[in-house]
Design an enzyme around this catalytic site. Structure first.
Site, PDB file in Angstrom:
ATOM      1  CG  ASP A  95       0.003  -0.078   2.534  1.00 41.26           C
ATOM      2  OD1 ASP A  95       1.213   0.156   2.454  1.00 41.26           O
ATOM      3  OD2 ASP A  95      -0.560  -0.379   3.600  1.00 41.26           O
ATOM      4  CD  GLU A 117      -0.341  -6.672   2.994  1.00 40.17           C
ATOM      5  OE1 GLU A 117      -0.288  -5.445   2.843  1.00 40.17           O
ATOM      6  OE2 GLU A 117       0.182  -7.250   3.960  1.00 40.17           O
ATOM      7  CD  GLU A 131      -0.786   4.356   4.291  1.00 37.62           C
ATOM      8  OE1 GLU A 131      -1.814   5.016   4.569  1.00 37.62           O
ATOM      9  OE2 GLU A 131       0.330   4.638   4.742  1.00 37.62           O
ATOM     10  CG  HIS A 212       3.799   4.510  11.727  1.00 37.71           C
ATOM     11  ND1 HIS A 212       3.253   4.622  10.469  1.00 37.71           N
ATOM     12  CD2 HIS A 212       3.872   3.207  11.994  1.00 37.71           C
ATOM     13  CE1 HIS A 212       3.023   3.404  10.007  1.00 37.71           C
ATOM     14  NE2 HIS A 212       3.377   2.530  10.913  1.00 37.71           N
ATOM     15  NE  ARG A 214       2.727   9.807   5.349  1.00 37.52           N
ATOM     16  CZ  ARG A 214       3.355  10.831   4.798  1.00 37.52           C
ATOM     17  NH1 ARG A 214       2.692  11.903   4.455  1.00 37.52           N
ATOM     18  NH2 ARG A 214       4.644  10.781   4.577  1.00 37.52           N
ATOM     19  CG  HIS A 244       7.743   5.799  11.665  1.00 37.19           C
ATOM     20  ND1 HIS A 244       8.113   6.813  10.827  1.00 37.19           N
ATOM     21  CD2 HIS A 244       7.404   4.761  10.870  1.00 37.19           C
ATOM     22  CE1 HIS A 244       7.998   6.403   9.557  1.00 37.19           C
ATOM     23  NE2 HIS A 244       7.568   5.147   9.573  1.00 37.19           N
TER      24      HIS A 244
HETATM   25  C1  UD1 Z   1       3.746   6.164   5.273  1.00 40.29           C
HETATM   26  C2  UD1 Z   1       3.791   4.733   4.969  1.00 40.29           C
HETATM   27  C3  UD1 Z   1       4.375   4.474   3.635  1.00 40.29           C
HETATM   28  C4  UD1 Z   1       3.565   5.188   2.599  1.00 40.29           C
HETATM   29  C5  UD1 Z   1       3.518   6.654   2.965  1.00 40.29           C
HETATM   30  C6  UD1 Z   1       2.546   7.226   2.054  1.00 40.29           C
HETATM   31  C7  UD1 Z   1       4.192   3.345   6.858  1.00 40.29           C
HETATM   32  C8  UD1 Z   1       5.219   2.757   7.706  1.00 40.29           C
HETATM   33  N1  UD1 Z   1       4.639   4.119   5.923  1.00 40.29           N
HETATM   34  O1  UD1 Z   1       5.067   6.576   5.247  1.00 40.29           O
HETATM   35  O2  UD1 Z   1       4.316   3.132   3.382  1.00 40.29           O
HETATM   36  O3  UD1 Z   1       4.205   5.065   1.353  1.00 40.29           O
HETATM   37  O4  UD1 Z   1       3.020   6.842   4.291  1.00 40.29           O
HETATM   38  O5  UD1 Z   1       1.607   6.269   1.856  1.00 40.29           O
HETATM   39  O6  UD1 Z   1       3.016   3.145   7.022  1.00 40.29           O
HETATM   40  N2  UD1 Z   1      12.261   8.927   7.839  1.00 40.29           N
HETATM   41  C9  UD1 Z   1      13.624   8.797   8.020  1.00 40.29           C
HETATM   42  N3  UD1 Z   1      14.185   7.553   7.888  1.00 40.29           N
HETATM   43  C10 UD1 Z   1      13.455   6.463   7.586  1.00 40.29           C
HETATM   44  C11 UD1 Z   1      12.073   6.604   7.416  1.00 40.29           C
HETATM   45  C12 UD1 Z   1      11.488   7.845   7.529  1.00 40.29           C
HETATM   46  O7  UD1 Z   1      14.317   9.758   8.312  1.00 40.29           O
HETATM   47  O8  UD1 Z   1      14.036   5.364   7.499  1.00 40.29           O
HETATM   48  C13 UD1 Z   1      11.621  10.264   7.986  1.00 40.29           C
HETATM   49  C14 UD1 Z   1      12.016  11.230   6.898  1.00 40.29           C
HETATM   50  O9  UD1 Z   1      12.054  12.515   7.413  1.00 40.29           O
HETATM   51  C15 UD1 Z   1      10.855  11.095   5.933  1.00 40.29           C
HETATM   52  C16 UD1 Z   1       9.705  10.958   6.874  1.00 40.29           C
HETATM   53  O10 UD1 Z   1      10.230  10.137   7.913  1.00 40.29           O
HETATM   54  O11 UD1 Z   1      10.770  12.217   5.113  1.00 40.29           O
HETATM   55  C17 UD1 Z   1       8.431  10.386   6.352  1.00 40.29           C
HETATM   56  O12 UD1 Z   1       8.624   9.175   5.625  1.00 40.29           O
HETATM   57  P1  UD1 Z   1       7.472   8.746   4.568  1.00 40.29           P
HETATM   58  O13 UD1 Z   1       7.881   7.491   3.950  1.00 40.29           O
HETATM   59  O14 UD1 Z   1       7.117   9.872   3.686  1.00 40.29           O
HETATM   60  O15 UD1 Z   1       6.222   8.606   5.487  1.00 40.29           O
HETATM   61  P2  UD1 Z   1       5.693   7.461   6.349  1.00 40.29           P
HETATM   62  O16 UD1 Z   1       4.610   8.045   7.207  1.00 40.29           O
HETATM   63  O17 UD1 Z   1       6.732   6.656   6.965  1.00 40.29           O
HETATM   64  N1  UDP Z   2       8.878  -3.344  13.087  1.00 39.63           N
HETATM   65  C1  UDP Z   2      10.263  -3.439  13.232  1.00 39.63           C
HETATM   66  N2  UDP Z   2      10.877  -2.602  14.128  1.00 39.63           N
HETATM   67  C2  UDP Z   2      10.199  -1.684  14.857  1.00 39.63           C
HETATM   68  C3  UDP Z   2       8.794  -1.574  14.685  1.00 39.63           C
HETATM   69  C4  UDP Z   2       8.171  -2.417  13.785  1.00 39.63           C
HETATM   70  O1  UDP Z   2      10.905  -4.264  12.596  1.00 39.63           O
HETATM   71  O2  UDP Z   2      10.827  -0.956  15.643  1.00 39.63           O
HETATM   72  C5  UDP Z   2       8.222  -4.212  12.102  1.00 39.63           C
HETATM   73  C6  UDP Z   2       6.980  -4.939  12.561  1.00 39.63           C
HETATM   74  O3  UDP Z   2       7.291  -6.183  13.107  1.00 39.63           O
HETATM   75  C7  UDP Z   2       6.174  -5.060  11.280  1.00 39.63           C
HETATM   76  C8  UDP Z   2       6.568  -3.838  10.526  1.00 39.63           C
HETATM   77  O4  UDP Z   2       7.805  -3.372  11.070  1.00 39.63           O
HETATM   78  O5  UDP Z   2       6.555  -6.172  10.504  1.00 39.63           O
HETATM   79  C9  UDP Z   2       5.517  -2.786  10.637  1.00 39.63           C
HETATM   80  O6  UDP Z   2       5.981  -1.642  10.062  1.00 39.63           O
HETATM   81  P1  UDP Z   2       5.223  -0.282  10.182  1.00 39.63           P
HETATM   82  O7  UDP Z   2       4.545  -0.203  11.515  1.00 39.63           O
HETATM   83  O8  UDP Z   2       6.222   0.760   9.849  1.00 39.63           O
HETATM   84  O9  UDP Z   2       4.198  -0.301   8.968  1.00 39.63           O
HETATM   85  P2  UDP Z   2       2.807  -0.980   8.582  1.00 39.63           P
HETATM   86  O10 UDP Z   2       2.825  -2.428   8.936  1.00 39.63           O
HETATM   87  O11 UDP Z   2       1.738  -0.222   9.301  1.00 39.63           O
HETATM   88  O12 UDP Z   2       2.733  -0.757   7.126  1.00 39.63           O
END
Ligand code: UD1
Ligand code: UDP
Length: 394
Positions: A95, A117, A131, A212, A214, A244
């Site tokens: 997603d 998925e 998503e 985490h 949004r 996160h």
């Molecule tokens: C979420 C979703 C992602 C999806 C996005 C839009 C989850 C975990 N993630 O992303 O799948 O594509 O919304 O749908 O549900 N950052 C870091 N290092 C990292 C990761 C993130 O520094 O390893 C920080 C950065 O500042 C980055 C920000 O987090 O710009 C946001 O990351 P982003 O991928 O845009 O948003 P998520 O909320 O994680």
């Molecule tokens: N996870 C991880 N380390 C962490 C927190 C979560 O490896 O500190 C793993 C968790 O077991 C799961 C996945 O990350 O498999 C979930 O990721 P996230 O919560 O970022 O995204 P979502 O599942 O909501 O897309």
């Protein structure tokens, strides 16, 4: 057949890891891996755990990225990649913005797309946002729809899509099984993982938190933090929250919860450490999709800080409960679950509604045109059910 797998975030890497390994071992398949680096630091942890060396790294992440900025960079770089690699098929997972753009960019080049998925839906474009939209777009353009469960297949059938649907189980259970197996077989590894959490002592209960989403930014997060601060007044709890890296999460969490003795705000954990934390948790409080699938397979009660979920199976089985983002409700529900007797922490892939550890093998068989049996849960609801959660909160 050249199969190009494209993924870029932590959850995608966990769920694509076992599938990439299976593709690499499959006769007649030339597996190529491209990571987009949407989650730089959190992605790299997972790649090394599964021993996957990406062939291409688009490195798109920038600090505090906007969705349009991210998607723009992804489209441009993916188009050039497809030109260079000339794949016969693209595989995407779930997603994310990475998955949606990779699917649409492949569609524009008339490259067939497989969606791992497929079919998860809440029916509400605002939750989870963005998503739910990403999933729908991918399913419209994909010709192979790998639905994890019967209910996800049903969702797809309602939409009269063109792709072929098969029920494979969710690859997250493959990843979890392989990881639990490593931890359970290796006492020194286990001791090393536990040494990272010296504050966890036998007399205290572990409340493991991830959050985490949004759609919870702003008021939702403030409520969640208020609830955790209230719960932290209990002396019998150690609250562990791997935070996160999104600055919109880091900011409020550290502001509201920093400095509380029994609240441990730690870095995002690599998958081995996180699975170990789930095994040791008394209760898991989360808004994550993957954790909703994993924790029940480990026998852990799960409370989900969301109003709707695209993963209804464990809710129906009584091991996951939706508690929303209202502070008082979270405090009451988590408090009751923490007071309940501990449930045995055993890995039960045979009792998971989400998978049996063979999803990757089924997807590879489907891609090769080899016959296979679809996933049917060995669900003994009573084997899965954790009475403490249902009784404590009913
Ligand atoms: C979420 C979703 C992602 C999806 C996005 C839009 C989850 C975990 N993630 O992303 O799948 O594509 O919304 O749908 O549900 N950052 C870091 N290092 C990292 C990761 C993130 O520094 O390893 C920080 C950065 O500042 C980055 C920000 O987090 O710009 C946001 O990351 P982003 O991928 O845009 O948003 P998520 O909320 O994680
Ligand atoms: N996870 C991880 N380390 C962490 C927190 C979560 O490896 O500190 C793993 C968790 O077991 C799961 C996945 O990350 O498999 C979930 O990721 P996230 O919560 O970022 O995204 P979502 O599942 O909501 O897309």
């Amino acid at each position: 057949m050249k199969v190009l797998s494209v993924f870029g975030t932590r959850p995608e890497a966990i769920k694509m890891g076992p599938l990439v390994r299976a593709l690499e071992a499959a006769p007649g398949i030339h597996s190529v891996v491209c990571i987009t680096g949407q989650h730089r630091a959190m992605l790299d942890q997972v790649m090394s755990l599964f021993g996957i060396q990406p062939d291409h790294d688009l490195d798109v992440m920038v600090a505090n990225q906007t969705l349009n900025g991210l998607c723009g960079r992804l489209f441009a770089k993916l188009d050039a990649l497809y030109e260079q690699v000339q794949p016969d098929r693209v595989l995407v997972h779930g997603d994310t913005s990475t998955a949606m753009t990779a699917a649409l960019a492949a569609f524009h080049r008339r490259i067939p797309v497989g969606h791992v998925e497929a079919g998860l839906r809440t029916g509400n474009l605002d939750q989870p946002w963005p998503e739910e939209m990403n999933r729908r777009v991918i399913d419209v353009v994909a010709d192979h729809l790998f639905a994890p469960t019967a209910s996800s297949r049903y969702n797809l059938e309602q939409e009269n899509l063109g792709g072929r649907i098969t029920i494979t189980g969710n690859t997250v259970i493959d990843a979890l099984e392989q990881t639990v197996d490593r931890i359970d077989r290796d006492a020194p590894l286990r001791a090393g993982l536990d040494a990272a959490f010296p504050f966890l002592t036998p007399g205290r209960k572990l409340l493991l938190v991830t959050g985490h989403r949004r759609e919870s930014f702003g008021d939702g997060f403030a409520n969640i933090c208020r609830a955790l601060a209230e719960l932290a007044r209990r002396p019998d709890l150690e609250i562990v929250y791997p935070v996160h890296l999104n600055p919109n999460v880091q900011g409020p969490v550290h502001q509201h919860l920093g400095g509380l003795d029994n609240v441990h705000l730690i870095e995002p954990q690599d998958y081995l450490h996180f699975v170990r934390l789930m095994q040791r948790a008394h209760v898991v409080l989360t808004d994550s999709g993957g954790v909703q699938e994993e924790a029940p397979a480990l026998g852990r009660p799960v409370l989900v800080m969301r109003d709707v979920t695209e993963r209804p199976e464990a809710v129906q089985a009584g091991v996951v409960k939706l508690v929303g983002t209202d502070a008082a409700r979270i405090v009451a529900e988590v408090g009751a679950a923490c007071d309940a007797a501990p449930t045995p922490a055993r890995f039960r892939p045979d009792a998971s509604p989400y998978g049996d550890g063979r999803a990757s093998a089924r997807i590879v068989a489907a891609l090769r045109g080899v016959p296979f049996d679809e996933f049917v849960p060995g669900l003994a609801a009573d084997a899965l059910s954790t009475p403490s959660l249902t009784e404590a909160t009913s």
